[in-house]
Design an enzyme around this catalytic site. Sequence first.
Site, PDB file in Angstrom:
ATOM      1  N   ALA A 158       0.813  -1.215   0.000  1.00 44.08           N
ATOM      2  CA  ALA A 158       0.000   0.000   0.000  1.00 44.08           C
ATOM      3  C   ALA A 158       0.847   1.266   0.000  1.00 44.08           C
ATOM      4  O   ALA A 158       0.459   2.274  -0.585  1.00 44.08           O
ATOM      5  CB  ALA A 158      -0.932   0.002   1.206  1.00 44.08           C
ATOM      6  N   THR A 207      10.144  -7.011 -12.105  1.00 43.85           N
ATOM      7  CA  THR A 207       9.522  -8.325 -12.268  1.00 43.85           C
ATOM      8  C   THR A 207       8.425  -8.526 -11.232  1.00 43.85           C
ATOM      9  O   THR A 207       8.640  -8.302 -10.046  1.00 43.85           O
ATOM     10  CB  THR A 207      10.594  -9.418 -12.112  1.00 43.85           C
ATOM     11  OG1 THR A 207      11.575  -9.202 -13.105  1.00 43.85           O
ATOM     12  CG2 THR A 207      10.004 -10.804 -12.268  1.00 43.85           C
ATOM     13  N   CYS A 267       2.847   1.808  11.942  1.00 42.76           N
ATOM     14  CA  CYS A 267       3.855   2.518  11.167  1.00 42.76           C
ATOM     15  C   CYS A 267       4.417   3.718  11.907  1.00 42.76           C
ATOM     16  O   CYS A 267       5.451   4.256  11.529  1.00 42.76           O
ATOM     17  CB  CYS A 267       3.282   2.970   9.829  1.00 42.76           C
ATOM     18  SG  CYS A 267       2.671   1.583   8.894  1.00 42.76           S
TER      19      CYS A 267
END
Lengths: 414, 382
Positions: B69, B237, B323
């Site tokens: 996110a 990738t 966080c």
Amino acid sequence: MKYDMLLLRFGEFMLKGKNRARFEKTIITQVRSLLKPYPGASLRKEFGRLYVDLGGESHTELIAVLKRVFGVMSISPVKVTPSESAQIVETAIAFMDERETEFNEGTTFKVNVRRVWKEFPHSSHEMNHLVGSPILRKFQQLSVDVRQPDIELRVEIRDQGTYIFNEVIPAVGGFPLGTNGKAMLLLSGGIDSPVAAWSSMRRGLEVECVHFYSYPFTSQRAKEKVIDMARALADHAGSIKLHLVPFTEIQTAFTQLGQDNLIITLMRRSMLRIATKLAERERALALITGDSLGQVASQTLPSMNVIGRATDLPLLRPLVMMDKQEIITLSKQIGTYDISILPYEDCCTLFVPKSPTTNPNLRIVDKIEATMRQLPEWVEQAVEQTETITLHAGENFMVINQQDEANEMKEEWF
Amino acid sequence: MKYFDYAATTPPHPDVVRTMAEIMDAQYGNPSSIHGYGERAHQLLRRARSGCAAAIDVKPEEIVFTSGATESNNLAIKGAALQYQSRGKHIITTATEHASVYESFVQLQQWGWEVTWLPVDSDGLVSAQQVMDAIRADTVLVSLMHVNNETGAIHPVAEIGARLKKEAPKVLFHVDGVQGFGKMEAKPAAWGADLYSLSAHKIRGPKGTGLLYVRSGVELTPLLSGGSQEQGRRAGTENVPLIVGMAKAMRIAAERQAEFARRTTILRDRIMEVIETIPGLVLNSRKEGAPHIVHFSYPGMKAEVALHTLEQFGVTVSTQSACSSRSAEPSRVLLSMGRDNACANGGLRISLGDEHTEEDVDLLEQALHQMVAQLRPLERRM
């Protein structure tokens, strides 16, 4: 604006002749299959028209989808209100409120009331006035022009409800799908053939696609690309059949002949023969290709002559006189361009000789083919080994292929 | 030890773990390669993309896979700002966004963008009217979280999306959907959102993967340059096993969403009642909020002390959001809601998954009582 339904109008041909019922039925079938991904929407038929009740589905999305229905001339998003004069006036004002951003000083306007339900107490003329005057009072920028108004607010008073609308959005038109028969189209991975498919469908042909693949020289992804392409066409037709023909053996045999400059001619003739057999099996009465005159070596007049003689069926080439740029523009409009430009090799781009002939000789080609005694057998085999799948509008993930047993994707992973 | 910090991260679903292990083991091809290994990886990616798209009711080609996110939010905000800077240099967000949104806006502000930080009310909410009032002719983007990660406050994203579409159709609308998906209905396209971020590890998927929904027609300046993966919108990738794991987790979460909300709401309401009956604790979340988050304060007590005490009694909760919980600053979200420093310093969050049971809540209740009993003598005004 929160619309309640869409009004679909048919082309003029619908108004006459005995085919009318058949045409209508065809359009209804196509609309039904395009509406499948939108469970809220439902369909109602009336004399010369179709109504799609939105049932909470987005009108912009559905208009984009239904604009593609062959034989539909135009679409109007409609607001429905009870057939009672106060409510009609109120809804009409609300309708114009939504439009206000489009109004400038001097925008002209008229109300056009049609009283289909003759029991309604006011005449059309009275209603024009009843609806028009409060609108003119409210939106001072507007002035009336009954001949060529910028905005024509249309009000249809019916027994079951009154329809208010003003936009008439042009749709694809043409003939209803399949009303002119069925044909087999040679679908490559390129830009042209999908456009040829769409053009044919618009002329009322039901199209089945034939694709030739050269596994293992070409990847699974080339096949996947063509399946995607057929699905993009199904978004117009509702559903579409795709015949996948293994072409490796024939193609390899041609490369062994030492007649490099004729390979393309020979290949294309074989393709037409296989497609002809498939057409006979599926009761299709013509073949369609995406040929455009002069574009590549196989599309010169001499080439088209030699190649075309490989089939007895009418060979339709809807793009034959079109410019590349026109074809590209169309392919963007119908949503196949982005798929076309994906880079995978397909059987038409494999083994392209350095200098393919632009002027093949029919006698020589006949002779070479006569020496290949196994050719008819290979053609039969290719037809037998053809795999047929049906793609439906709105589907968005691919049918997983069955080839890799050892490394198969497991359903339970998802 | 009972874990009540699902808003920070969730234990991966065992089926998701098994799927990812099998794919890592055997399906290690690079989806950009054209050989068989690559082919199969490409197919996996394609299936996963359809699955993720279906779970939020958008089209597969509108999905960009990212590393999570934080990347999705950065790509949405900076990507849109850079792409559309010719339209103007004004952007709008709220004061209570997640750090990855908040800091992206701070960065754009340093780069010369003008930011409107919308204030929130005492419930932590902004109204659609506030957003509309902040719109100017040069506004490019509005970014808003669906559900606040600390308090569980639910923003009226559908209403804001509809009004933006109608009144300011050129302004892009980004919704950070991380805490909302799987907990309540999540249909970004129907809301009128142009961009929508998700993270896999909040819904029992793997860490390190997420996605950004980019509505067809919206262009973003890529933040990572390189190969043409994800249609050139995000080079690198693709992490196939994690992405398939996310697709699976999203499917499970979408299928179970109603049941999730029903079960967790019952547990949440009970936890709220418990907190309200314990003197000294103040509830910050509201019943109208998300079903899986209860935020409360222990004013006068440092949140960290309360957290460790609760851990002694067998339950794990969190301070602020994960966080920012290692910083000593009081919660930005609570301060924005008008709470005082004491309250903002003593904020604790309990967050649930649908695996939690009544017994788990019994344990939590007991632990809360024990915690307060133990800490009461230490309470002081801060």
